[in-house]
Design an enzyme around this catalytic site. Structure first.
Site, PDB file in Angstrom:
ATOM      1  N   GLU A 149      20.312  42.762  74.592  1.00  0.00           N
ATOM      2  CA  GLU A 149      21.384  42.802  75.595  1.00  0.00           C
ATOM      3  C   GLU A 149      22.725  43.090  74.926  1.00  0.00           C
ATOM      4  O   GLU A 149      23.025  42.498  73.889  1.00  0.00           O
ATOM      5  CB  GLU A 149      21.483  41.467  76.337  1.00  0.00           C
ATOM      6  CG  GLU A 149      22.438  41.556  77.514  1.00  0.00           C
ATOM      7  CD  GLU A 149      22.586  40.240  78.283  1.00  0.00           C
ATOM      8  OE1 GLU A 149      22.833  40.299  79.487  1.00  0.00           O
ATOM      9  OE2 GLU A 149      22.460  39.169  77.661  1.00  0.00           O
ATOM     10  N   ALA A 289      23.117  32.204  72.582  1.00  0.00           N
ATOM     11  CA  ALA A 289      21.683  32.247  72.867  1.00  0.00           C
ATOM     12  C   ALA A 289      21.412  33.454  73.756  1.00  0.00           C
ATOM     13  O   ALA A 289      22.327  34.025  74.334  1.00  0.00           O
ATOM     14  CB  ALA A 289      21.244  30.967  73.582  1.00  0.00           C
ATOM     15  N   GLU A 291      18.539  34.974  76.767  1.00  0.00           N
ATOM     16  CA  GLU A 291      17.520  34.503  77.697  1.00  0.00           C
ATOM     17  C   GLU A 291      16.257  35.351  77.760  1.00  0.00           C
ATOM     18  O   GLU A 291      15.563  35.351  78.769  1.00  0.00           O
ATOM     19  CB  GLU A 291      18.139  34.439  79.100  1.00  0.00           C
ATOM     20  CG  GLU A 291      18.507  35.786  79.723  1.00  0.00           C
ATOM     21  CD  GLU A 291      19.930  36.244  79.493  1.00  0.00           C
ATOM     22  OE1 GLU A 291      20.413  37.099  80.242  1.00  0.00           O
ATOM     23  OE2 GLU A 291      20.565  35.729  78.552  1.00  0.00           O
ATOM     24  N   ASN A 292      15.902  36.098  76.711  1.00  0.00           N
ATOM     25  CA  ASN A 292      14.687  36.925  76.762  1.00  0.00           C
ATOM     26  C   ASN A 292      13.575  36.180  77.504  1.00  0.00           C
ATOM     27  O   ASN A 292      13.304  35.013  77.211  1.00  0.00           O
ATOM     28  CB  ASN A 292      14.182  37.241  75.347  1.00  0.00           C
ATOM     29  CG  ASN A 292      15.303  37.642  74.422  1.00  0.00           C
ATOM     30  OD1 ASN A 292      16.008  38.606  74.671  1.00  0.00           O
ATOM     31  ND2 ASN A 292      15.482  36.883  73.345  1.00  0.00           N
ATOM     32  N   HIS A 324      21.306  26.642  80.564  1.00  0.00           N
ATOM     33  CA  HIS A 324      21.852  27.948  80.958  1.00  0.00           C
ATOM     34  C   HIS A 324      20.781  29.031  80.777  1.00  0.00           C
ATOM     35  O   HIS A 324      20.503  29.819  81.678  1.00  0.00           O
ATOM     36  CB  HIS A 324      23.083  28.242  80.083  1.00  0.00           C
ATOM     37  CG  HIS A 324      23.713  29.586  80.314  1.00  0.00           C
ATOM     38  ND1 HIS A 324      24.905  29.745  80.984  1.00  0.00           N
ATOM     39  CD2 HIS A 324      23.335  30.840  79.945  1.00  0.00           C
ATOM     40  CE1 HIS A 324      25.219  31.032  81.030  1.00  0.00           C
ATOM     41  NE2 HIS A 324      24.283  31.723  80.400  1.00  0.00           N
ATOM     42  N   GLU A 325      20.166  29.062  79.585  1.00  0.00           N
ATOM     43  CA  GLU A 325      19.180  30.121  79.303  1.00  0.00           C
ATOM     44  C   GLU A 325      17.955  29.996  80.203  1.00  0.00           C
ATOM     45  O   GLU A 325      17.385  31.004  80.621  1.00  0.00           O
ATOM     46  CB  GLU A 325      18.749  30.084  77.832  1.00  0.00           C
ATOM     47  CG  GLU A 325      19.890  30.256  76.835  1.00  0.00           C
ATOM     48  CD  GLU A 325      20.818  31.429  77.123  1.00  0.00           C
ATOM     49  OE1 GLU A 325      20.344  32.474  77.606  1.00  0.00           O
ATOM     50  OE2 GLU A 325      22.032  31.294  76.881  1.00  0.00           O
ATOM     51  N   HIS A 328      18.405  31.438  83.647  1.00  0.00           N
ATOM     52  CA  HIS A 328      18.267  32.906  83.647  1.00  0.00           C
ATOM     53  C   HIS A 328      16.823  33.356  83.883  1.00  0.00           C
ATOM     54  O   HIS A 328      16.601  34.502  84.268  1.00  0.00           O
ATOM     55  CB  HIS A 328      18.686  33.461  82.290  1.00  0.00           C
ATOM     56  CG  HIS A 328      20.145  33.717  82.135  1.00  0.00           C
ATOM     57  ND1 HIS A 328      20.874  34.480  83.031  1.00  0.00           N
ATOM     58  CD2 HIS A 328      21.016  33.369  81.149  1.00  0.00           C
ATOM     59  CE1 HIS A 328      22.129  34.567  82.595  1.00  0.00           C
ATOM     60  NE2 HIS A 328      22.244  33.902  81.468  1.00  0.00           N
ATOM     61  N   GLU A 347      25.448  35.764  84.621  1.00  0.00           N
ATOM     62  CA  GLU A 347      26.111  34.773  83.773  1.00  0.00           C
ATOM     63  C   GLU A 347      26.833  33.698  84.569  1.00  0.00           C
ATOM     64  O   GLU A 347      26.817  32.531  84.212  1.00  0.00           O
ATOM     65  CB  GLU A 347      27.071  35.465  82.800  1.00  0.00           C
ATOM     66  CG  GLU A 347      26.378  36.435  81.847  1.00  0.00           C
ATOM     67  CD  GLU A 347      25.250  35.792  81.034  1.00  0.00           C
ATOM     68  OE1 GLU A 347      25.144  34.551  81.009  1.00  0.00           O
ATOM     69  OE2 GLU A 347      24.466  36.532  80.426  1.00  0.00           O
TER      70      GLU A 347
END
Length: 888
Positions: A149, A289, A291-292, A324-325, A328, A347
């Site tokens: 990203e 970080a 978020e894959n 947070h991740e 996503h 985001e």
């Protein structure tokens, strides 16, 4: 590049004119990707086979590549090669490779493109790259990891690198048998094959096919790793780290991930769709970080936590980052914005959701209070600059994208969502989100799709209200005039700029302002100012306050008399913690912009000396720090007097609550003690300075428990400010040999506090001599901001090393922007403004032009403030007895 709409782009979409996107003649359906890294040469061999849907008759295929050496390309239709040697052209500016062939492939066909290529395992933390760590025998170990990203999948393999061009991926990684191979999915098979690189036997690890997803979420990692695992959730969750880390430090994040995924499944009424969740601590990582899908990567310090040696704020950061991740995985991964101008959708929502879930899991942390002085102020601060941008920002080129990963996309985005969730009610808001996820799963959306779902769930005109907030730059200041005889408030809104010089053409937008009027009867949430000005009846003018709990995005400007009354109301307990902190923040921002006098702000702060809450104190000290920063280059007696004022305000409270920590201290109290200790120490409180020096002495002699983790950074700063080379060398050694990343980072951040010019030079040398990882270069630089020598020498260092910096930190990636801002933003005079402006005038600033504009705006705003209020501040300090202190 062609600017037509992709066939699968949402209808009703508003495409930015002249956006540089790929042609729409073909669309990827599936990638079969094989990669084999070479840790000797830092390269990798790759093969990619892309199944394509042909949308129109065509004799060319264009796709994204960047720094990849393509060896062969074959185009087939129904298994028959139609072009085994196409003409290949490369447009480096747009990062597009085009293959042209004589045969026309008819629309409706299924085509296949097979390419072999070599890539570089670069050290820029982008694409498929290398990351290093120290091995047990003192050598260097390497892993290959990925960061795609926003537009670096094209650095890893040839692909159609746009969020709306979703496809499925089957990944195979080839590596030595002792290495761990990870990708988004679980392993389908492991076989022994002949290596292209070593000629010997290696393993080929093939992963199951992914769901339909965007290229920027693809991930793969190869290296020696260890892990811990939990089965507390429906699918296995693991935390991985390199061999030099204590893997048990991943336990907190592991357990939290299991609880969080279960919580999100319920909150979104939607099952997590992948067969596992891996979270990996990567030694070199440019963001916090990423978020894959199914393989989240982190900076070491944002996922591994040693609870014995880390303070409360570090634990909170790790929790928020993990939550947070994981948010996503649904919002962003399952449902994805159709292009990068919708980045905020990802985001802003993940940020809001991390606060929401953190509050459910750790109510004693009071994160919504923290939000008012943290996320909200970050958003309002950046958005008060002329060089800010709308939440939905038109993006045309790849090199513009990295620059919008900022406080607008994350913090203003989340603040707008918080505002609308208050307007709708939290449960209704989440129902709208559930409907949105269900409707658009595996697809792409625009902001309007979310508004439609929220409008349907609430029956409120969400789109009309929210479009104004997301499509325009800035926010208003709301001026309150009281009409005592009528019992009304006249309220007027105008654009707010920190520089205080709004032009009429910049003040055209009328925002829907949620007034949130607090009176003795409670809060009326339904009052909205949607015109330039309006008049509102108030039950009792004796007590009222706008923007209850500060969920609205605006500043409120009251008369000095009303501010004084609000100060008294605060002491009587009529205002919430959020109200008090927000009021201080508004007053500070309005003062800096010239709406109020600095003497008024100083009086307000002085009147808050009996305040009992951490959040409010934090904001009070932030505002004093902003005065000290603006006056940094002024007459020393004035800056010393402001420091004396800070000492007078904070010392008594610091001594009262102390700096001893016990098991009984709650999360917030630990942070409160740490804040006051650090602030009193930085203002030169002799008791605190002596305490810090004593702790440090015992610590240097080998008593590692002498400094509590909560105040480690403050102790380092205090002893460096009042010490010299001896202290510097001890702290530098802690950076080099600390036992955790958190300990090392604390030491590295502190080194800049040393003011001796030789030590300043050593700190600056660290940033470029290769000892500090590229991801951490900002840490020693940021530490230099609090003293004149540090600020001046840092700028000189950047100017002298400019060519080296541009080479080491490519402008298209984000680190150069950070260095530019750090090196220039602490200036505060007109001469310094001109110097920065002149330096960048002759440079190609593509990739960091926003950083330059924002720095210049920030310098101009401080310069205006000091020129305007210099005499006012001096007078107040004199009257209040702070200018009398000669020896500080």
């Amino acid at each position: 590049m062609c600017h037509a709409r992709h066939p699968d782009q949402p209808s009703g979409s508003t495409v930015t004119p002249n956006r540089e996107v790929l042609p729409t003649n073909v669309k990827p359906l599936h990638y079969d990707l094989t990669l084999e890294p070479d840790f000797e040469k830092f390269t990798y061999e790759g093969t990619v086979v892309v199944d394509l849907a042909v949308n129109e008759d065509t004799n060319s295929i264009s796709l994204n590549t960047n720094e990849i050496d393509i060896h062969s390309s074959v185009v087939s239709v129904d298994g028959v090669a139609v072009a085994s040697n196409p003409t290949v052209t490369y447009d480096s500016d747009n990062q597009v490779t085009t293959l042209e062939f004589p045969t026309t492939i008819p629309a409706g066909s299924k085509a296949q493109l097979k390419q072999t290529f070599t890539g570089t395992l670069n050290d820029n933390m982008a694409g498929f790259y290398r990351s290093s760590y120290k091995t047990a025998d003192g050598g260097t170990g390497y892993i290959a990891s990925s960061q795609m990203e926003p537009t670096d999948a094209r650095r890893a393999f040839p692909c159609f690198d746009e969020p709306a061009l979703k496809a499925q991926f089957t990944v195979t990684l080839v590596a030595d048998k002792h290495m761990t191979c990870l990708s988004n999915m679980d392993v389908a098979s492991e076989t022994e094959i002949d290596s292209k690189i070593t000629g010997g036997k290696r393993k080929a690890v093939k992963f199951n096919k992914t769901p339909v997803m965007s290229t920027y979420l693809l991930a793969f990692i190869v290296g020696e790793l260890k892990h811990i695992e939990t089965n507390d959730f429906r699918v296995p969750i693991r935390v991985y780290a390199t061999m030099d880390q204590d893997i048990e430090h991943g336990r907190f994040s592991l357990d939290l991930a299991a609880k969080t995924l279960a919580f999100y499944e319920k909150a979104f009424d939607n099952e997590y769709p992948l067969p596992k969740m891996d979270m990996v601590a990567i030694p070199d990582f440019s963001a916090g970080a990423m978020e894959n899908w199914g393989l989240v990567t982190y900076r070491v310090v944002d996922v591994l936590l040693d609870e014995k040696t880390s303070g409360a704020s570090v634990k909170q950061r790790v929790a928020e980052t993990v939550q947070h991740e994981l948010a996503h995985q649904w919002f962003g991964n399952l449902v994805t914005m159709d292009f990068w101008d919708g980045l905020w959708l990802n985001e802003g929502f993940a940020t809001w959701m991390s606060w929401y879930s953190c509050n459910v899991f750790y109510p004693e942390w009071k994160v919504w209070q923290n939000y008012v002085i943290d996320s909200l102020q970050s958003a309002l601060s950046l958005d008060s600059l002329r060089s800010s941008h709308p939440i939905e920002v038109p993006v045309k080129r790849a090199d513009e994208i990295n620059q919008i990963f900022d406080a607008i996309s994350y913090m203003k985005g989340s603040s707008v969502l918080r505002m609308i969730s208050k307007y709708m009610g939290e449960e209704t808001f989440l129902q709208g989100v559930r409907d949105y996820i269900k409707k658009h799963a595996y697809g792409n959306t625009q902001t309007g799709d979310l508004w439609a779902a929220l409008a349907k769930a609430s029956g409120k005109p969400v789109e009309q209200v929210m479009d104004i907030w997301t499509k325009n730059v800035g926010y208003p200041v709301v001026q309150v005039t009281e009409n005592a005889s009528a019992g009304t408030l006249k309220i007027q809104q105008n654009r707010f700029l920190r520089t205080g010089d709004v032009k009429p053409e910049e003040d055209q937008t009328i925002y829907p302002v949620f007034l949130g009027l607090r009176t003795k009867d409670g809060v009326s949430e339904d009052l909205v100012l949607d015109k330039r000005e309006g008049e509102f009846k108030v039950p009792d003018l004796d007590f009222f306050k706008l923007n209850a709990d500060h969920s609205g995005l605006y500043r409120t400007s009251y008369s000095p008399e009303r501010l004084e009354k609000l100060g008294q109301a605060a002491k009587k307990g009529l205002l919430t913690v959020e109200d008090r902190a927000g009021m201080v923040a508004d007053s500070g921002a309005l003062t800096a912009a010239g709406y109020q006098s600095t003497s008024g702000l100083l009086s307000l702060l002085k009147g808050f000396n009996t305040e009992s809450e951490y959040i409010v104190w934090n904001e009070m000290l932030t505002r004093i720090a902003s005065i000290r920063a603006a006056w940094l280059f002024e007459d020393k007696k004035i800056s010393d007097s402001v420091k004396a004022f800070q000492r007078g305000l904070v010392s008594e409270k610091a001594h009262q609550i102390g700096w001893e920590f016990s098991e009984q201290d709650g999360h917030v109290l630990q942070q409160f003690k740490s804040l006051l200790f650090g602030s009193a120490g930085s203002a030169g409180d002799p008791t605190v300075v002596a305490a810090a020096q004593d702790m440090f002495k015992r610590f240097a002699e080998g008593d590692h428990s002498a400094i509590h983790p909560n105040i480690r950074g403050s102790v380092y700063n205090i002893v460096l400010k009042n010490g010299g080379e001896k202290e510097y060398n001890i702290i530098l050694d802690k950076y080099r040999n600390g036992s955790t990343s958190d300990e090392k980072n604390t030491a590295l951040r502190s080194l800049g506090a040393a003011e001796d010019i030789k030590l300043v030079q050593r700190t600056l040398d660290l940033a470029l001599n290769g000892e500090v990882r590229s991801q951490d270069v900002y840490m020693p630089l940021a530490g230099l901001r609090s003293h004149v020598t540090g600020v001046q020498e840092r700028w000189k260092w950047m100017v002298q090393n400019w060519d080296t910096l541009v080479e080491r930190f490519p402008p298209a990636l984000s680190m150069l922007s950070t260095i530019v801002q750090l090196s220039s933003m602490a200036f505060s005079t007109e001469e310094q403004f001109k110097e920065v402006e002149a330096f960048f005038a002759s440079k190609d600033t593509r990739g960091f032009d926003r950083a330059v504009s924002q720095s210049l705006d920030s310098i101009r705003s401080k310069s205006n403030w000091v020129q305007r209020d210099h005499a006012d501040v001096e007078q107040w300090l004199k009257i209040n007895g702070f200018l009398l202190e000669q020896k500080l």
